[in-house]
Design a protein around this motif. Structure first.
Motif, short mmCIF file in Angstrom:
data_model
loop_
_atom_site.label_atom_id
_atom_site.label_comp_id
_atom_site.label_asym_id
_atom_site.label_seq_id
_atom_site.Cartn_x
_atom_site.Cartn_y
_atom_site.Cartn_z
N GLU A 2 0.84 -1.19 0.00
CA GLU A 2 0.00 0.00 0.00
C GLU A 2 0.88 1.24 0.00
N ASN A 3 0.53 2.21 -0.86
CA ASN A 3 1.29 3.45 -0.92
C ASN A 3 0.94 4.33 0.27
N LYS A 4 1.95 4.89 0.88
CA LYS A 4 1.76 5.86 1.94
C LYS A 4 2.00 7.22 1.32
N LYS A 5 1.04 8.11 1.48
CA LYS A 5 1.17 9.41 0.86
C LYS A 5 0.96 10.51 1.88
N ASP A 6 1.60 11.62 1.61
CA ASP A 6 1.37 12.83 2.37
C ASP A 6 -0.11 13.20 2.21
N GLU A 7 -0.71 13.70 3.27
CA GLU A 7 -2.14 14.01 3.21
C GLU A 7 -2.49 15.08 2.19
N ASN A 8 -1.50 15.86 1.73
CA ASN A 8 -1.76 16.91 0.74
C ASN A 8 -1.73 16.37 -0.69
N ILE A 9 -1.39 15.11 -0.86
CA ILE A 9 -1.32 14.51 -2.19
C ILE A 9 -2.62 13.78 -2.47
N LEU A 10 -3.30 14.21 -3.51
CA LEU A 10 -4.58 13.61 -3.86
C LEU A 10 -4.46 12.68 -5.06
N ASP A 11 -3.26 12.52 -5.56
CA ASP A 11 -3.03 11.78 -6.80
C ASP A 11 -2.86 10.29 -6.53
N ASN A 12 -3.59 9.49 -7.29
CA ASN A 12 -3.47 8.04 -7.18
C ASN A 12 -2.74 7.43 -8.37
N GLY A 13 -2.22 8.28 -9.26
CA GLY A 13 -1.49 7.77 -10.42
C GLY A 13 -2.43 7.40 -11.55
N PRO A 14 -1.95 6.65 -12.51
CA PRO A 14 -0.66 5.97 -12.55
C PRO A 14 0.49 6.98 -12.56
N PHE A 15 1.68 6.49 -12.17
CA PHE A 15 2.86 7.32 -12.08
C PHE A 15 3.90 6.88 -13.11
N TYR A 16 4.72 7.86 -13.54
CA TYR A 16 5.69 7.64 -14.60
C TYR A 16 7.05 8.20 -14.21
N HIS A 17 8.09 7.58 -14.76
CA HIS A 17 9.46 8.07 -14.59
C HIS A 17 10.13 8.05 -15.95
N GLY A 18 10.66 9.20 -16.37
CA GLY A 18 11.34 9.29 -17.66
C GLY A 18 12.84 9.20 -17.50
N THR A 19 13.50 8.43 -18.36
CA THR A 19 14.93 8.20 -18.26
C THR A 19 15.47 7.70 -19.59
N LYS A 20 16.77 7.53 -19.66
CA LYS A 20 17.39 6.86 -20.81
C LYS A 20 17.95 5.51 -20.41
N ALA A 21 17.71 5.12 -19.17
CA ALA A 21 18.18 3.82 -18.69
C ALA A 21 17.29 2.70 -19.24
N ASP A 22 17.90 1.57 -19.53
CA ASP A 22 17.19 0.39 -20.03
C ASP A 22 16.83 -0.47 -18.82
N LEU A 23 15.58 -0.40 -18.40
CA LEU A 23 15.12 -1.09 -17.19
C LEU A 23 14.16 -2.22 -17.54
N LYS A 24 13.95 -3.09 -16.59
CA LYS A 24 13.04 -4.23 -16.75
C LYS A 24 11.94 -4.16 -15.71
N ILE A 25 10.81 -4.81 -16.01
CA ILE A 25 9.73 -4.92 -15.04
C ILE A 25 10.29 -5.54 -13.76
N GLY A 26 9.96 -4.92 -12.63
CA GLY A 26 10.44 -5.40 -11.35
C GLY A 26 11.67 -4.68 -10.84
N ASP A 27 12.41 -3.97 -11.74
CA ASP A 27 13.57 -3.21 -11.29
C ASP A 27 13.14 -2.13 -10.32
N LEU A 28 14.04 -1.77 -9.43
CA LEU A 28 13.78 -0.69 -8.47
C LEU A 28 14.60 0.53 -8.83
N LEU A 29 13.95 1.69 -8.83
CA LEU A 29 14.63 2.96 -9.01
C LEU A 29 14.86 3.54 -7.63
#
Length: 141
Positions: A2-29
């Motif tokens: 479960e995501n823990k969020k600051d009470e001022n954040i109303l966003d449930n996503g989905p969330f995105y990260h932009g990069t030039k790294a070649d990542l795989k499903i399951g990798d951690l940033l």
């Protein structure tokens, strides 16, 4: 997890990260890497957004020679509004930008999005260069 969020954040996503790294499903940033905008700064947070185009901008500006990529990510801990753009530069959080000191898990990849034109990318690079020249410009890490 479960995501823990600051009470001022109303966003449930989905969330995105932009990069030039070649990542795989399951990798951690994680935090602890050099900033894309200030190479002398090691980041204490990992940044992400709920806007695909925002992640696309981050991918276009990211360091490295790889292809621009947008990953769908899941915050594995608490996160907060990105203070570099929220209230400091824009009231509220219109860019839907966030940061976390805890990892983000890659859960997918966006294959198609509206990419910046060469002219748009150059304009962004010039804006960032001007920020670096301004001694009052500050990145909150």
């Amino acid at each position: 997890m479960e995501n823990k969020k600051d009470e001022n954040i109303l966003d449930n996503g989905p969330f995105y990260h932009g990069t030039k790294a070649d990542l795989k499903i399951g990798d951690l940033l994680t935090a602890g890497f050099k900033s894309n905008y200030y190479s002398e700064i090691t980041m204490n947070h990992i940044y992400f957004t709920a806007l695909q185009n925002g992640a696309g901008l981050a991918a276009a500006l990211a360091k490295g020679d790889g292809d621009e990529r947008i990953y769908i990510v899941e915050p594995l801990g608490s996160f907060e509004n990105d203070p570099n753009v929220t209230d400091k530069k824009f009231p509220g959080n219109p860019t839907r930008s966030y940061r976390s000191s805890e990892p983000l898990k890659v859960v997918g990849e966006v294959k198609e999005w509206i990419k910046l034109t060469d002219e748009e990318l150059q304009n962004w690079k010039e804006r960032i260069a001007k920020l670096r020249e301004n001694p009052d410009a500050e990145i909150i890490n």
